[in-house]
Design a protein around this motif. Structure first.
Motif, short mmCIF file in Angstrom:
data_model
loop_
_atom_site.label_atom_id
_atom_site.label_comp_id
_atom_site.label_asym_id
_atom_site.label_seq_id
_atom_site.Cartn_x
_atom_site.Cartn_y
_atom_site.Cartn_z
N THR A 25 27.32 38.30 33.75
CA THR A 25 27.15 38.30 35.20
C THR A 25 26.86 39.72 35.68
O THR A 25 27.27 40.69 35.05
CB THR A 25 28.42 37.80 35.91
OG1 THR A 25 29.50 38.71 35.63
CG2 THR A 25 28.79 36.40 35.46
N ARG A 26 26.16 39.80 36.79
CA ARG A 26 25.89 41.13 37.36
C ARG A 26 27.19 41.85 37.71
O ARG A 26 27.33 43.04 37.46
CB ARG A 26 25.02 41.01 38.61
CG ARG A 26 23.58 40.78 38.29
CD ARG A 26 22.75 40.88 39.55
NE ARG A 26 21.38 40.46 39.28
CZ ARG A 26 20.39 40.59 40.13
NH1 ARG A 26 20.60 41.10 41.32
NH2 ARG A 26 19.18 40.19 39.80
N ILE A 27 28.12 41.13 38.31
CA ILE A 27 29.36 41.79 38.72
C ILE A 27 30.13 42.28 37.50
O ILE A 27 30.75 43.35 37.52
CB ILE A 27 30.23 40.89 39.64
CG1 ILE A 27 31.43 41.68 40.20
CG2 ILE A 27 30.72 39.67 38.94
CD1 ILE A 27 31.04 42.79 41.12
N SER A 43 42.40 50.13 40.18
CA SER A 43 43.03 48.86 40.52
C SER A 43 41.95 47.84 40.87
O SER A 43 40.81 48.20 41.19
CB SER A 43 43.97 49.04 41.71
OG SER A 43 43.21 49.31 42.89
N LEU A 44 42.32 46.57 40.85
CA LEU A 44 41.39 45.51 41.26
C LEU A 44 40.90 45.77 42.68
O LEU A 44 39.71 45.64 42.97
CB LEU A 44 42.07 44.14 41.19
CG LEU A 44 42.37 43.57 39.82
CD1 LEU A 44 43.17 42.29 39.95
CD2 LEU A 44 41.09 43.34 39.05
N LYS A 45 41.82 46.14 43.54
CA LYS A 45 41.47 46.39 44.94
C LYS A 45 40.46 47.52 45.06
O LYS A 45 39.48 47.42 45.79
CB LYS A 45 42.74 46.73 45.74
CG LYS A 45 42.50 47.02 47.19
CD LYS A 45 43.79 47.38 47.90
CE LYS A 45 43.50 47.80 49.34
NZ LYS A 45 44.67 48.33 50.01
N SER A 57 36.27 37.95 43.11
CA SER A 57 35.17 38.12 42.17
C SER A 57 35.52 39.15 41.10
O SER A 57 35.24 38.96 39.91
CB SER A 57 33.90 38.53 42.91
OG SER A 57 32.83 38.68 42.01
N VAL A 58 36.15 40.23 41.51
CA VAL A 58 36.57 41.25 40.56
C VAL A 58 37.59 40.65 39.60
O VAL A 58 37.49 40.84 38.38
CB VAL A 58 37.14 42.49 41.27
CG1 VAL A 58 37.78 43.45 40.27
CG2 VAL A 58 36.05 43.19 42.06
N SER A 59 38.55 39.93 40.11
CA SER A 59 39.59 39.33 39.27
C SER A 59 38.99 38.39 38.22
O SER A 59 39.33 38.46 37.05
CB SER A 59 40.58 38.57 40.15
OG SER A 59 41.57 37.97 39.36
#
Length: 165
Positions: A25-27, A43-45, A57-59
């Motif tokens: 995936t691009r992300i 961090s995810l944030k 989406s990051v998670s």
């Protein structure tokens, strides 16, 4: 990292397109690129903020990057958030994944060639022969990489100059 500069953004987008061409995936590519550039765990944030995408989406994509062996979680003392860095074993993990896929493919081809109905299929034989050649050429590459890597002088990361994770 406070903000991303033009060169960083170009690299991140190039990696995003590369990941997509490889079936990812691009992300996922953006996350991997961002962590390659980061001087400290993110961090995810913070990843979501820097990439201007949703935390969900990051998670989701960080888990895929972890499954590929590219990213690993780390803890930051006194902080309960999840932080991530590039995996120190990521490149070897990619090699192992490619080798395992090639071994599975050659096994499937050799099994098909064992069938009398398929034994004379030249494209099938060429695929199996190529896989054998590839695997022989790749044998020991991870060990040679480790030897090369350990022979290089260690580099210390630059000071963060006021940047925060």
């Amino acid at each position: 990292m406070t903000e991303l500069g033009a060169a960083e953004l170009r690299f991140i987008e190039a990696m995003a397109l590369h990941f997509e061409r490889q079936g990812g995936t691009r992300i996922g590519g953006r996350i991997h690129a961002l962590l390659m550039l980061a001087d400290a765990p993110l961090s995810l944030k913070r990843i979501a903020e820097l990439l201007k995408v949703s935390a969900a989406s990051v998670s989701t994509n960080i888990r895929a990057c972890m499954a590929m062996g590219l990213v690993e979680p780390v803890s930051v003392p006194g902080d309960r958030q999840h932080y991530y860095v590039i995996s120190s074993e990521g490149w070897e993990s990619r090699l192992r994944t490619a080798e395992e896929a090639m071994k599975a493919f050659v096994k499937m081809c050799r099994s098909a060639l064992a069938s009398p109905q398929l034994a004379d299929k030249p494209h099938l034989r060429e695929a199996a022969d190529f896989c054998d050649f590839y695997l022989n050429e790749m044998a020991g590459i991870a060990e040679r990489w480790r030897a090369t890597r350990s022979a290089r002088p260690t580099r210390t990361p630059k000071a963060s100059k006021g940047r925060t994770a």
